[in-house]
Design an enzyme around this catalytic site. Structure first.
Site, PDB file in Angstrom:
ATOM      1  N   PRO A  37       0.822  -1.198   0.000  1.00  0.00           N
ATOM      2  CA  PRO A  37       0.000   0.000   0.000  1.00  0.00           C
ATOM      3  C   PRO A  37       0.871   1.269   0.000  1.00  0.00           C
ATOM      4  O   PRO A  37       1.804   1.368   0.789  1.00  0.00           O
ATOM      5  CB  PRO A  37      -0.780  -0.084   1.310  1.00  0.00           C
ATOM      6  N   HIS A  71       9.682 -24.805  10.955  1.00  0.00           N
ATOM      7  CA  HIS A  71      10.372 -23.724  10.230  1.00  0.00           C
ATOM      8  C   HIS A  71      10.968 -24.260   8.946  1.00  0.00           C
ATOM      9  O   HIS A  71      11.703 -25.245   8.956  1.00  0.00           O
ATOM     10  CB  HIS A  71      11.481 -23.131  11.117  1.00  0.00           C
ATOM     11  N   GLU A 122      13.165 -22.607   6.142  1.00  0.00           N
ATOM     12  CA  GLU A 122      13.890 -21.480   5.527  1.00  0.00           C
ATOM     13  C   GLU A 122      14.348 -21.945   4.149  1.00  0.00           C
ATOM     14  O   GLU A 122      15.283 -22.725   4.032  1.00  0.00           O
ATOM     15  CB  GLU A 122      15.079 -21.062   6.388  1.00  0.00           C
ATOM     16  N   HIS A 173       7.478 -15.512   6.098  1.00  0.00           N
ATOM     17  CA  HIS A 173       8.476 -14.433   6.087  1.00  0.00           C
ATOM     18  C   HIS A 173       9.010 -14.253   4.672  1.00  0.00           C
ATOM     19  O   HIS A 173       8.978 -15.183   3.882  1.00  0.00           O
ATOM     20  CB  HIS A 173       9.611 -14.749   7.063  1.00  0.00           C
ATOM     21  N   GLU A 191       5.416 -11.612   7.347  1.00  0.00           N
ATOM     22  CA  GLU A 191       6.359 -10.553   7.709  1.00  0.00           C
ATOM     23  C   GLU A 191       6.124  -9.424   6.700  1.00  0.00           C
ATOM     24  O   GLU A 191       5.139  -8.709   6.807  1.00  0.00           O
ATOM     25  CB  GLU A 191       7.785 -11.094   7.693  1.00  0.00           C
ATOM     26  N   GLU A 210      13.554  -7.505  14.084  1.00  0.00           N
ATOM     27  CA  GLU A 210      14.886  -8.090  13.932  1.00  0.00           C
ATOM     28  C   GLU A 210      15.873  -7.074  13.370  1.00  0.00           C
ATOM     29  O   GLU A 210      17.077  -7.299  13.397  1.00  0.00           O
ATOM     30  CB  GLU A 210      14.811  -9.354  13.062  1.00  0.00           C
TER      31      GLU A 210
END
Ligand code: NOJ
Length: 656
Positions: free
Chosen positions: A187, A370, A372, A443, A462, A468
């Site tokens: 946005p 998780h 990644e 993320h 995210e 972080e």
């Protein structure tokens, strides 16, 4: 709902103008044809917010679909309904609009067909292109989208640059549109010269490159994220583009209440009553502050022993879920370089998934898996379904996925995360996750375009600079910009709740009280209590009580006060509960805010548990200074609350 004026040219309607009015009559979006070129403009309260803007699609090796159009038919429709969210900032969302579809045909030899569907809500306008399957055209390659949003050159915009290595993870800039030198993400929130707030975004992004915007000197123009072949999207017909959305509000707090993005998405087609929003802790921040590592070794975080200890801590602290990062094979060496070999069904040395998952089950704690991928999508997709099955086998129903890396690696090509091919990957992962009963926290995601209405198993994302980045790259104002920009696109995993604010490696630009406020100000269907358990149990157990009490799913949201980049205060009622929670954050400036409680039940007393900055607190030299106090409040009361520089506050209102 409109007026209609058309001029005949050679028997064809090449000039036309039709206004569609919002249900409350205050916004009028006018679609027009001018000598066969189509466009629109928008007024709110009689003031021109979006000037004449052109529409169209450019196609590879074909004439653009943007001129020689005549109007053949119109179709009118209205809706006024209320629907219930599975997870969200409120239980009920009202969806009311007037819609007009403009069926167009080319007046040249090709006679191609296209429809522009325009919807006008009380909080803005949206339109999309629909291209039917037609003789001689059953697919198309979009080489450019020509949609304009002619806001004024002097309108001020909060923007982050597009096509950058860190995707959406940037600090916001604030400039007049005429000074936009970059393509920017949406946005895109603007303060218009007419005194309104307008935010340009898109809804229901499927099978198409994501929309970025570029200032042409006269208007914002869409710049669809390209594929590596330089084109924007390859699609089969019939096809409809994502909705092009302009949220329009009279002030910025009103803007935060726009739910158009979700209203423009479809209801779910399957049952999602298994979706449960959750708080979680993680074997995570210990890696960020350098205590532990993702990779196996002496300081490996994800060991069976640590996992069991954290599970025990979850039980003691009342946090229902635990994320474990660094549990699998692939973290050795430079993990950002080696992602091609990541394995999602092979444990790292020292981690026993069977032992950890059965211990978690025994203790009633849910694990958050998780993955990644480092953006190596081909490697991931080869394993995806089996990896989900593996999770299911161990009773793991939540997953944080990650796509770190500046681009995705797909079939040997480097592609933008936000290109059509990236969008399609995220969608594939979402749909398959739904099939396996898996809830997602993505993320490095594709931005939110409201698709979690259809796919509520996307609990959060995210997709912005989060905590972080503390330790140097965050300013206190950032969390006061997000509610008016990034948060218009849906929940965010900002990872609040860091109590170790003075940590040498990751020093926060935040007070402790502000860390509590974030649980209310930054909405997320998965909300992390991001610090290590010892900071909750031993350092600040009194402050932790708020994290234990705060819900993640809401009945109602009431915007209290705010100014972009300065301050934001919001009240939310827990889903199915009488309790209310108020969160506030301020920028570098300390300030006193005056709260009102008109949302509380009449005649009732509430105990306000207030967690605020102490009068001498300051994010630079006294971030831990905080006060916890109780007061009795009623609907008609007022309460002043102090926020220190870089500070904030949190309040729980319990019905007495
Ligand atoms: C970046 C993510 O945002 C972060 O949360 C995660 O810990 C690292 N990648 C490693 O996957």
């Amino acid at each position: 709902m409109g007026f209609w004026k058309w001029l005949f040219s050679g028997g064809k309607k090449l000039d036309a103008e039709y206004g569609v009015t919002s249900p409350n009559g205050r916004i009028v979006a006018t679609f027009f044809l001018e000598r066969g070129r189509m466009g629109y403009f928008v007024k709110k309260d009689e003031k021109l917010v979006v000037r004449k803007s052109l529409l169209g699609l450019a196609l590879k090796d074909k004439r653009a679909l943007d001129h020689d159009f005549a109007l053949v038919r119109m179709h009118k429709r209205s809706a006024d309904e209320t629907w219930e969210t599975v997870v969200g900032q409120e239980r009920l969302i009202k969806n009311a609009y007037n819609e007009m579809s403009f069926y167009l045909t080319e007046v040249n030899a090709e006679k191609r067909l296209m429809t522009v569907r325009l919807r006008v809500f009380n909080d803005g306008i949206a339109f999309r292109y629909e291209i039917p399957a037609q003789p001689g055209m059953n697919k198309m390659i979009v080489s450019d989208e020509l949609t304009e949003f002619a806001l004024n050159a002097n309108d001020m915009a909060w923007w982050i640059p597009a096509y950058q290595p860190d995707r959406y993870e940037y600090n916001y800039n604030y400039h007049p549109l005429r000074e936009l030198m970059h393509e920017v993400h949406t946005p895109l929130t603007t303060k218009t010269s007419t005194g309104h707030f307008a935010s340009v975004h898109e809804a229901a992004l499927y099978n198409y490159g994501s929309m970025t915007l570029k200032w042409t000197g006269a208007a914002l123009k869409t710049d669809i994220t390209p594929l590596s072949d330089g084109t924007k999207a390859h699609v089969d017909l019939p096809f409809q583009t994502p909705w092009r959305v302009i949220m329009i509000a009279h002030d910025e707090m009103d803007l935060t209440m726009s739910r158009m993005i979700w209203n423009l998405n479809d209801p779910p087609r399957q049952n999602f009553n298994w979706v449960k929003p959750t708080k979680f802790m993680g074997i995570w921040w210990a890696m960020y502050v350098g205590e532990w590592t993702w990779a196996p070794g002496e300081r490996h975080g994800a060991t069976t022993k640590h996992a069991k200890e954290y599970i025990d801590a979850c039980v003691r602290l009342g946090i229902p879920a635990l994320l474990i990062e660094g549990w699998n094979d692939g973290w050795e060496g430079d993990w950002l370089e080696n992602g091609e070999h990541n394995k999602f069904m092979v444990e790292a040395e020292g981690f026993d998934v069977k032992a950890v998952s059965s211990y978690a089950q025994q203790k009633g704690v849910n694990l958050v898996g998780h993955h990644e991928t480092v953006g190596f999508v081909t490697n991931y997709e080869h394993q995806l379904e089996d990896a989900y099955k593996y999770m299911k086998e161990y009773g793991i129903r939540y997953l944080k996925s990650g796509y770190a890396g500046s681009k995705m690696m797909i079939d040997g090509r480097r592609e933008f995360h936000h290109s059509q091919i990236g969008v399609n990957h995220y969608q594939k992962a979402t749909e398959l996750a739904a099939e396996y009963g898996i809830m997602l926290n993505v993320h490095e995601p594709i931005k939110g375009t409201g698709i979690e209405r259809t796919w509520p198993n996307i609990l959060t994302r995210e997709g912005a600079r989060g905590q972080e980045y503390e330790g140097g790259a965050l300013q206190p104002s950032h969390a006061c910009i997000l509610p008016f920009t990034r948060m218009l696109s849906g929940g965010m995993d900002y990872t609040p709740g860091i109590f170790d604010v003075n940590n040498f490696t990751k020093r926060l630009t935040s007070t402790l009280a502000r860390q509590l406020g974030l649980f209310v100000t930054i909405y997320s269907g998965m909300q992390m209590a991001a610090d290590r358990p010892r900071f909750y149990e031993h350092e600040h157990p009194d402050a932790f009580k708020f994290i234990r009490d705060v819900p993640v799913n809401w009945e109602r949201t009431v915007p209290l006060l705010g100014e972009v980049g300065q301050v934001y205060v919001v009240a939310r009622q827990g889903r199915g509960s009488h309790d209310w929670f108020i969160g506030g954050t301020t920028n570098e400036q300390g300030r006193q805010v005056e709260l009102y409680f008109e949302f509380l039940d009449e005649g009732a007393n509430y105990i306000a548990e207030v967690y605020r900055d102490s009068d001498d607190a300051h994010y630079r030299d006294h971030p831990l200074g905080h006060v916890i106090e109780e007061k009795v409040v009623r609907r008609e009361d007022r309460m002043g609350v102090y926020m220190a520089p870089g500070g904030g506050f949190a309040i729980r209102l319990r019905k007495a």
